[in-house]
Every structure is written in C-alpha cells, then in structure tokens.
Design a protein around this motif. Structure first.
Motif, PDB file in Angstrom:
ATOM      1  N   ALA A   1       3.270  -1.501   3.947  1.00  0.00           N
ATOM      2  CA  ALA A   1       3.138  -0.067   3.693  1.00  0.00           C
ATOM      3  C   ALA A   1       4.513   0.532   3.451  1.00  0.00           C
ATOM      4  O   ALA A   1       5.526   0.042   3.955  1.00  0.00           O
ATOM      5  CB  ALA A   1       2.454   0.631   4.864  1.00  0.00           C
ATOM      6  N   ASN A   2       4.543   1.611   2.699  1.00  0.00           N
ATOM      7  CA  ASN A   2       5.828   2.199   2.302  1.00  0.00           C
ATOM      8  C   ASN A   2       6.447   3.110   3.345  1.00  0.00           C
ATOM      9  O   ASN A   2       7.606   3.499   3.218  1.00  0.00           O
ATOM     10  CB  ASN A   2       5.673   2.948   0.976  1.00  0.00           C
ATOM     11  N   SER A   3       5.691   3.469   4.397  1.00  0.00           N
ATOM     12  CA  SER A   3       6.238   4.332   5.444  1.00  0.00           C
ATOM     13  C   SER A   3       5.412   4.177   6.714  1.00  0.00           C
ATOM     14  O   SER A   3       4.285   3.666   6.685  1.00  0.00           O
ATOM     15  CB  SER A   3       6.228   5.807   5.005  1.00  0.00           C
ATOM     16  N   ARG A   4       5.966   4.638   7.820  1.00  0.00           N
ATOM     17  CA  ARG A   4       5.214   4.603   9.083  1.00  0.00           C
ATOM     18  C   ARG A   4       3.967   5.467   8.969  1.00  0.00           C
ATOM     19  O   ARG A   4       2.915   5.130   9.509  1.00  0.00           O
ATOM     20  CB  ARG A   4       6.093   5.090  10.236  1.00  0.00           C
ATOM     21  N   TRP A   5       4.103   6.584   8.264  1.00  0.00           N
ATOM     22  CA  TRP A   5       2.962   7.484   8.113  1.00  0.00           C
ATOM     23  C   TRP A   5       1.819   6.801   7.356  1.00  0.00           C
ATOM     24  O   TRP A   5       0.668   6.847   7.775  1.00  0.00           O
ATOM     25  CB  TRP A   5       3.413   8.750   7.385  1.00  0.00           C
TER      26      TRP A   5
ATOM     27  N   GLY B   1       3.423  13.950   5.575  1.00  0.00           N
ATOM     28  CA  GLY B   1       3.603  12.701   4.854  1.00  0.00           C
ATOM     29  C   GLY B   1       4.792  11.889   5.330  1.00  0.00           C
ATOM     30  O   GLY B   1       5.355  12.117   6.403  1.00  0.00           O
ATOM     31  N   GLY B   2       5.183  10.911   4.500  1.00  0.00           N
ATOM     32  CA  GLY B   2       6.215   9.960   4.881  1.00  0.00           C
ATOM     33  C   GLY B   2       7.630  10.425   4.627  1.00  0.00           C
ATOM     34  O   GLY B   2       8.592   9.697   4.913  1.00  0.00           O
TER      35      GLY B   2
ATOM     36  N   ILE C   1       0.837  -1.201   0.000  1.00  0.00           N
ATOM     37  CA  ILE C   1       0.000   0.000   0.000  1.00  0.00           C
ATOM     38  C   ILE C   1       0.874   1.253   0.000  1.00  0.00           C
ATOM     39  O   ILE C   1       1.594   1.531   0.951  1.00  0.00           O
ATOM     40  CB  ILE C   1      -0.955   0.010   1.205  1.00  0.00           C
ATOM     41  N   HIS C   2       0.792   1.994  -1.098  1.00  0.00           N
ATOM     42  CA  HIS C   2       1.462   3.288  -1.188  1.00  0.00           C
ATOM     43  C   HIS C   2       0.632   4.332  -0.448  1.00  0.00           C
ATOM     44  O   HIS C   2       1.161   5.196   0.231  1.00  0.00           O
ATOM     45  CB  HIS C   2       1.632   3.703  -2.640  1.00  0.00           C
ATOM     46  N   PHE C   3      -0.667   4.258  -0.631  1.00  0.00           N
ATOM     47  CA  PHE C   3      -1.632   5.024   0.153  1.00  0.00           C
ATOM     48  C   PHE C   3      -3.000   4.410  -0.068  1.00  0.00           C
ATOM     49  O   PHE C   3      -3.348   4.096  -1.206  1.00  0.00           O
ATOM     50  CB  PHE C   3      -1.661   6.511  -0.224  1.00  0.00           C
ATOM     51  N   PRO C   4      -3.782   4.198   1.003  1.00  0.00           N
ATOM     52  CA  PRO C   4      -5.038   3.456   0.849  1.00  0.00           C
ATOM     53  C   PRO C   4      -6.113   4.249   0.120  1.00  0.00           C
ATOM     54  O   PRO C   4      -6.202   5.472   0.238  1.00  0.00           O
ATOM     55  CB  PRO C   4      -5.454   3.168   2.296  1.00  0.00           C
TER      56      PRO C   4
ATOM     57  N   LYS D   1       5.488  17.831  -3.551  1.00  0.00           N
ATOM     58  CA  LYS D   1       4.217  17.151  -3.312  1.00  0.00           C
ATOM     59  C   LYS D   1       3.901  17.068  -1.819  1.00  0.00           C
ATOM     60  O   LYS D   1       4.707  16.574  -1.025  1.00  0.00           O
ATOM     61  CB  LYS D   1       4.247  15.734  -3.894  1.00  0.00           C
ATOM     62  N   ARG D   2       2.739  17.550  -1.448  1.00  0.00           N
ATOM     63  CA  ARG D   2       2.285  17.451  -0.060  1.00  0.00           C
ATOM     64  C   ARG D   2       1.687  16.070   0.190  1.00  0.00           C
ATOM     65  O   ARG D   2       1.209  15.404  -0.703  1.00  0.00           O
ATOM     66  CB  ARG D   2       1.245  18.522   0.247  1.00  0.00           C
ATOM     67  N   PHE D   3       1.715  15.660   1.441  1.00  0.00           N
ATOM     68  CA  PHE D   3       1.191  14.350   1.846  1.00  0.00           C
ATOM     69  C   PHE D   3       1.803  13.238   0.989  1.00  0.00           C
ATOM     70  O   PHE D   3       1.123  12.299   0.595  1.00  0.00           O
ATOM     71  CB  PHE D   3      -0.342  14.321   1.772  1.00  0.00           C
ATOM     72  N   GLU D   4       3.087  13.394   0.692  1.00  0.00           N
ATOM     73  CA  GLU D   4       3.795  12.351  -0.045  1.00  0.00           C
ATOM     74  C   GLU D   4       3.828  11.105   0.818  1.00  0.00           C
ATOM     75  O   GLU D   4       4.147  11.150   2.002  1.00  0.00           O
ATOM     76  CB  GLU D   4       5.214  12.809  -0.367  1.00  0.00           C
ATOM     77  N   HIS D   5       3.510   9.969   0.190  1.00  0.00           N
ATOM     78  CA  HIS D   5       3.351   8.744   0.969  1.00  0.00           C
ATOM     79  C   HIS D   5       4.680   8.226   1.483  1.00  0.00           C
ATOM     80  O   HIS D   5       4.762   7.724   2.598  1.00  0.00           O
ATOM     81  CB  HIS D   5       2.648   7.701   0.109  1.00  0.00           C
TER      82      HIS D   5
END
Length: 401
Positions: free
Chosen positions: A166-170, A313-314, A117-120, A288-292
């Motif tokens: 997931a690609n990051s903790r965020w 983001g991440g 999941i890059h972002f759900p 980019k804001r809220f980058e995953h």
C-alpha cells in the motif's frame, strides 16, 4: 531470470499510479523478462521524459480486445468495468508468467502475485456499505456493480494469500477494513534528483499545484482560496501544472484563469520547467480530498516549498501532521495560509529538509523495496497458478481474450 508481467491500465494517464508503474518496470527490467499488460499503447520515450525514468527493455501486450475498445471509446467512463476486464485477462493468462505484479490496485489474481494498492476497489463489499467511491463509473446501480464484480472475480481468500503493498498507512488501514489483511506500506517513488531548492528569500511568494486537471483535484476551489488571500493583502499568485484528463473541467478552470492575471493555467509542461517552477516558489497547495498518498505533495516538499493539503487521507505523512498545513475547508485553508504567509519564523519551521524527503520517499528506496518484494514472491511461487475461473457467456469470454 523470471518472466514477470506488470499489469497497469493506461500508462499515458501520467498520474501517480503511472509513476509507480514506470518505476516498477525500471526496477525489474534488468533482472527479469518483463511484459506490460495494459489497455493502451504506451509511448515509453514520452513517459521516460515525463517521469525521468529509463524504461527500455519491456514488452507490451494488450489485454484482449474488449477492454481496450471500451477504454478507447469511453475513456474513464467505465473505469471499474475496464479494471475488471483487465483483471480477468491477467488471471486467464497467469500461467504464461512466473509472477504477476499489479500496479493498478487489487485484481482477481490468485496466490503468489504482488499487488500495489493505491486505494482498494473493495470488490467484496457491497456498494451500499462503501464509505467512499473513489473510482468513476457511469452507473452505480446493482446490475453494473454485480457485473463488474463477477468479471473481476476477486475473492477475499485470494487477496489475503497475495503479497499486498500500500502507498500509505492510511490506505493500508482502508485495505485492512475491506479485506481483513493489512498490506506492507511501500511509499511511492518521489523523484528528488532534479530538485535544487533555492534560498527562501529568492523564491516568489506564489503557489504551485501539481497533478492531473480533473474535477476531483478541486482546482476551482484552490483559485478561490488564492482570491481570498489576495483580498487579505497578500500579493500572491498561482500556477496550475499537469496534464488534462477532463476537457470540460479544464475549460471551467481556463475561464476562471482568464479573468485573473495572477492565475496561470500551464497544463502539461516539460519536466525541466516543472522543476524550475516549483523550486522558485515558496508554497504549494493540493486540493484532492481523501488523497491516497499524494506524490505531487511530496514533490513540492522535496523542492523546498511549503505544501498545504486537505486534512484527510495519506497526505498527513508528508507534512508530518503539522496542523498549520492541514485544512478542513476552503475557508480554513485561507486562515491557515494567512497565518503562515504572515509569519517568517513559522515558515522556517515548516519547511522540510530535502534529504529527509529523499530518505523517506526517494526512488532508489522504492526500487530496492520492489526488487526485494519480487524476489521473495518468486521464491514462494512455483511459477504456476491454477484456480476457478469466472464463467461468462462465450461471446464475452472470447472478446476479453
């Protein structure tokens, strides 16, 4: 050796998600019979050259007729619908494979699949309750949303029963908010092998940005940031590097670049030139804001550049939460950059060692983790799936197969 299907919408988009997919394919192809389920025909020679990968033992299967037609006709316009149709196709054909691996976020797959999941999409959350919409749709009314949700067939119990990455903790925390289960964090694969950071004093006092040319990357705002830095007396310049996915926005950026000799809109360039450009410059910037996660940011750091990123983001993980590199707005970015560009000792302190980037985010680390995850998933699966299918009218069902 197992039959494994990797599911990805469009490999030729050449973004971070496609880098993940290519590395998953390469990690699995030697040990398994791998099939790519997709909406387009990938050019693996071009992709291998672009991502510095070696994918050569993979079969390709188009996901029916309707979803590829929508993608070819409308591009990203009906992105969520295309994803839902791809999800449905994969679920209907799941019994033909021992394991399904999605590299395009969470799909309506039943137990024993692996989903990166890059972002759900937050399929089970109503549109009104979503804090941010990250995927472009033509319409966001309830009919479109309900249609996509019905086709996708994502259920909370299925999501919780699958192996989620997931690609990051965020991103993992956002998935937990959406579905009540927290994925394992597997950072994306960063190709550090070609980067040979130059001595700091030999680098140009310029900025580089990497990534697809599209509106969410906020390239126009970054150009204006460079304008303001130059007004403050910094003799700096800006390279914009990446493939175009939004022609209209590219024209806007090109018009700005034509009026500024210190801005070079390079677009998609050979990998060797990209590496050379980044290694020869002191600074990077991401808009980019809220980058995953921010694979481009990690590449900038791996090359020895100092990257400045939005404060959400991440991306925090890549710059180690250094406040000097996190900006809230364009004006804040100018203040932070002005401070760093004016302080050589701070520049030395902010640079990340390339071997640290390799250890935390390198490709071999990623491939080892993916192979281990797939092995564990296959052990826990009997190679068969069953479950309730989403019932659609016959004409729609036929066109998705």
């Amino acid at each position: 050796m197992a039959d494994v299907a990797v599911i990805h919408m469009d490999m030729m988009a050449k973004g971070g998600g496609e880098a993940v997919a290519m590395n998953v394919l390469e990690a699995l192809q030697a040990d398994h019979d791998v099939t790519l389920l997709t909406l387009t025909t990938p050019d693996f020679e071009e992709l291998n050259d672009y991502f510095n990968t070696d994918v050569d033992s993979v079969s390709v299967r188009k996901a029916g007729h309707l979803a590829p037609f929508v993608h070819e006709t409308y591009g990203l316009k009906y992105y969520v619908l295309q994803n839902a149709l791809l999800s449905r196709y994969a679920r209907r054909h799941a019994d033909e494979y021992d394991l399904l691996v999605s590299t395009i976020n969470e799909l309506g797959l039943e137990t024993d699949s692996v989903q990166y999941i890059h972002f759900p999409f937050d399929w089970t959350v109503s549109l009104d309750n979503r804090e941010h919409i990250f995927h472009p749709t033509v319409e966001d009314d309830s009919f479109y949303e309900k249609l996509c949700t019905r086709i996708a067939g994502v259920k909370r119990e299925d999501i919780r029963a699958n192996t989620l990455l997931a690609n990051s903790r965020w991103t993992a925390s956002v998935v937990e908010d959406a579905y009540g289960t927290k994925p394992r964090v597997v950072h994306p694969p960063i190709d550090t092998s070609e980067f040979e950071p130059r001595p700091w004093e030999e680098r140009e006092d310029g900025f580089v940005t990497l990534g697809r040319i599209e509106r969410s990357k906020r390239i126009a705002e970054m150009i204006e940031i460079i304008d303001d830095l130059r007004e403050r007396g910094h003799d700096t310049h800006f390279h914009v590097i990446g493939p175009t996915v939004d022609e209209e926005y590219r024209e806007e950026v090109a018009a700005m670049a034509r009026d500024r000799p210190y801005v070079e809109l390079e677009g998609e360039i050979p990998r060797s030139e990209l590496v050379e450009r980044v290694c020869n410059h002191k600074y990077g910037i991401h808009g980019k804001r809220f980058e995953h996660f921010g694979m481009a940011v990690a590449e900038l750091a791996a090359a020895g550049a100092i990257p400045f990123v939005p404060n959400d983001g991440g991306q925090h993980a890549i710059v180690d939460d250094r406040e000097e590199l996190l900006y809230e707005s364009p004006s804040d970015a100018v203040e932070k950059m002005d401070g760093v560009l004016s302080d050589p000792s701070l520049q030395r302190d902010l640079r990340t060692r390339p071997d640290e980037i390799r250890r935390r985010f390198g490709r071999e680390r990623f491939r080892d983790e993916i192979r281990a995850v797939v092995t564990d998933a296959l052990k826990g699966s009997d190679g068969r799936r069953s479950g309730v299918r989403v019932e659609l009218p016959d004409d729609v069902a036929e066109s998705t197969d």
